[in-house]
Design an enzyme around this catalytic site. Sequence first.
Site, PDB file in Angstrom:
ATOM      1  N   LYS A  75       0.849  -1.199   0.000  1.00 35.08           N
ATOM      2  CA  LYS A  75       0.000   0.000   0.000  1.00 35.08           C
ATOM      3  C   LYS A  75       0.885   1.249   0.000  1.00 35.08           C
ATOM      4  O   LYS A  75       2.102   1.152   0.201  1.00 35.08           O
ATOM      5  CB  LYS A  75      -0.907  -0.021   1.227  1.00 35.08           C
ATOM      6  CG  LYS A  75      -0.160   0.035   2.556  1.00 35.08           C
ATOM      7  CD  LYS A  75      -1.068  -0.304   3.741  1.00 35.08           C
ATOM      8  CE  LYS A  75      -0.274  -0.257   5.038  1.00 35.08           C
ATOM      9  NZ  LYS A  75      -1.047  -0.787   6.176  1.00 35.08           N
ATOM     10  N   ARG A 131     -10.121  -0.394  14.839  1.00 33.79           N
ATOM     11  CA  ARG A 131     -10.084   0.382  13.600  1.00 33.79           C
ATOM     12  C   ARG A 131     -11.137  -0.211  12.675  1.00 33.79           C
ATOM     13  O   ARG A 131     -12.296   0.167  12.737  1.00 33.79           O
ATOM     14  CB  ARG A 131      -8.672   0.329  13.010  1.00 33.79           C
ATOM     15  CG  ARG A 131      -8.401   1.339  11.934  1.00 33.79           C
ATOM     16  CD  ARG A 131      -6.931   1.411  11.553  1.00 33.79           C
ATOM     17  NE  ARG A 131      -6.402   0.153  11.034  1.00 33.79           N
ATOM     18  CZ  ARG A 131      -5.137  -0.019  10.638  1.00 33.79           C
ATOM     19  NH1 ARG A 131      -4.280   0.986  10.714  1.00 33.79           N
ATOM     20  NH2 ARG A 131      -4.716  -1.169  10.177  1.00 33.79           N
ATOM     21  N   TYR A 138      16.218  29.672   8.931  1.00 37.81           N
ATOM     22  CA  TYR A 138      15.055  30.306   9.569  1.00 37.81           C
ATOM     23  C   TYR A 138      15.138  30.184  11.088  1.00 37.81           C
ATOM     24  O   TYR A 138      15.494  29.122  11.611  1.00 37.81           O
ATOM     25  CB  TYR A 138      13.763  29.619   9.116  1.00 37.81           C
ATOM     26  CG  TYR A 138      13.372  29.925   7.683  1.00 37.81           C
ATOM     27  CD1 TYR A 138      13.015  31.211   7.301  1.00 37.81           C
ATOM     28  CD2 TYR A 138      13.354  28.916   6.734  1.00 37.81           C
ATOM     29  CE1 TYR A 138      12.643  31.487   5.991  1.00 37.81           C
ATOM     30  CE2 TYR A 138      12.986  29.176   5.422  1.00 37.81           C
ATOM     31  CZ  TYR A 138      12.631  30.461   5.054  1.00 37.81           C
ATOM     32  OH  TYR A 138      12.270  30.728   3.768  1.00 37.81           O
ATOM     33  N   MET A 189      12.226  24.544   2.681  1.00 40.31           N
ATOM     34  CA  MET A 189      11.395  23.789   1.744  1.00 40.31           C
ATOM     35  C   MET A 189      12.232  22.996   0.740  1.00 40.31           C
ATOM     36  O   MET A 189      11.914  21.844   0.438  1.00 40.31           O
ATOM     37  CB  MET A 189      10.451  24.723   0.987  1.00 40.31           C
ATOM     38  CG  MET A 189       9.458  23.990   0.101  1.00 40.31           C
ATOM     39  SD  MET A 189       8.396  25.075  -0.839  1.00 40.31           S
ATOM     40  CE  MET A 189       7.308  25.701   0.423  1.00 40.31           C
TER      41      MET A 189
HETATM   42  C1  PLP Z   1      -0.180  -1.751   6.831  1.00 32.09           C
HETATM   43  C2  PLP Z   1      -0.689  -3.038   7.326  1.00 32.09           C
HETATM   44  C3  PLP Z   1       0.169  -4.146   7.465  1.00 32.09           C
HETATM   45  C4  PLP Z   1       1.675  -4.040   7.319  1.00 32.09           C
HETATM   46  O1  PLP Z   1       2.202  -3.452   8.501  1.00 32.09           O
HETATM   47  P1  PLP Z   1       3.777  -3.308   8.745  1.00 32.09           P
HETATM   48  O2  PLP Z   1       3.847  -2.762  10.137  1.00 32.09           O
HETATM   49  O3  PLP Z   1       4.278  -2.328   7.746  1.00 32.09           O
HETATM   50  O4  PLP Z   1       4.370  -4.650   8.583  1.00 32.09           O
HETATM   51  C5  PLP Z   1      -0.393  -5.366   7.787  1.00 32.09           C
HETATM   52  N1  PLP Z   1      -1.729  -5.494   7.985  1.00 32.09           N
HETATM   53  C6  PLP Z   1      -2.576  -4.457   7.890  1.00 32.09           C
HETATM   54  C7  PLP Z   1      -4.028  -4.656   8.113  1.00 32.09           C
HETATM   55  C8  PLP Z   1      -2.084  -3.188   7.578  1.00 32.09           C
HETATM   56  O5  PLP Z   1      -2.930  -2.152   7.497  1.00 32.09           O
END
Ligand code: PLP
Length: 321
Positions: free
Chosen positions: A5, A100, A224, A272
């Site tokens: 992802k 979640r 800055y 930036m």
């Molecule tokens: C992102 C995610 C993972 C992977 O998690 P890592 O900590 O990067 O290994 C696995 N399962 C779910 C449901 C996730 O959202």
Amino acid sequence: MPVIKANAYGHGAVQVAQALVDADGFAVAQLSEALNLRNNGIEKPITIFQGFANAVELRQMRQYNLQPAISQDWQVALILEQPAKNPLDIWLKVNTGMGRLGFKPDAVADVYQALLCCNGVNQVALMTHFANADDPGHRSNQLQRMCFQDLLQNIPSMSSASNSAAIISELLAQQDWLRPGIMLYGGSPVLDQSAKKLKLMPVMTLNAQLIAINNLSKGDTVGYGNTWVCPQDMPVGIVNIGYGDGYPRMAPNGTPLAINAQKSQLIGRVSMDSLAVDLRGIHAQCGDTVELWGQQISVDEVAHQAKTISYELLCNVGRLI
Ligand SMILES: *Cc1c(COP(=O)(O)O)cnc(C)c1O
């Protein structure tokens, strides 16, 4: 199923999917990410952690042979009512403590049965997600593990529970599918062990160039807010990367970086499109390569300095390329 992802945590989802030839499948968060993989010739099973948002998305998941993870009663209802040519493989997400996405544990058996009886459904599997896998001794890990194992005793389905941290900590011995994300890219998933110690190798190297060298005097300031005041006469380098390129603005004085295989430190506030580097004792000239993280500088260390996690730094850079 490698988790790719967020553009494979900034590394390029299609490239990573093509590189991981031994993977049995992949996981992404959303339909658009899966369609991108399919359109680029990735044919392996793909799990979609956030499932579908409506009937149109569900139909596309059937059409492209994608596996939604579902957690809502209305998603079950949609699956049951949609006439189906292509039967779906489905993941039931169980909320064992992450809070979640996920069905309540006591609702899972009924949902499982309802889906299995449905014409448009092929396999139904169970998945859950740990909230504290990065802290293996945390009490909630055992509670989540027991909750999930109890469910599996009565439901003879395939299962998946472990992200990288849970894999490394071996929180759950038996499951059919693992879901490694950050560990594949070389970030440490656990709080108390470095990537190096875990033998995880960095995939991303973030480089920039030294574009100026200024010989400043004692008392001169840099950047800055004048947050760096030269404690002595000293050379200061300017590097052509900043928060607009994904380098964290919150990285403070002293954050490590490397020039020509020499370790140095960030000084002053990150701008930036540039940042400043301490060149005392460093051999360098304009045009030299500066590594912000990669083989020499651990992304975990930079993340720690910037009060965030490697995941965020990698994703931020990968959004921009
Ligand atoms: C992102 C995610 C993972 C992977 O998690 P890592 O900590 O990067 O290994 C696995 N399962 C779910 C449901 C996730 O959202």
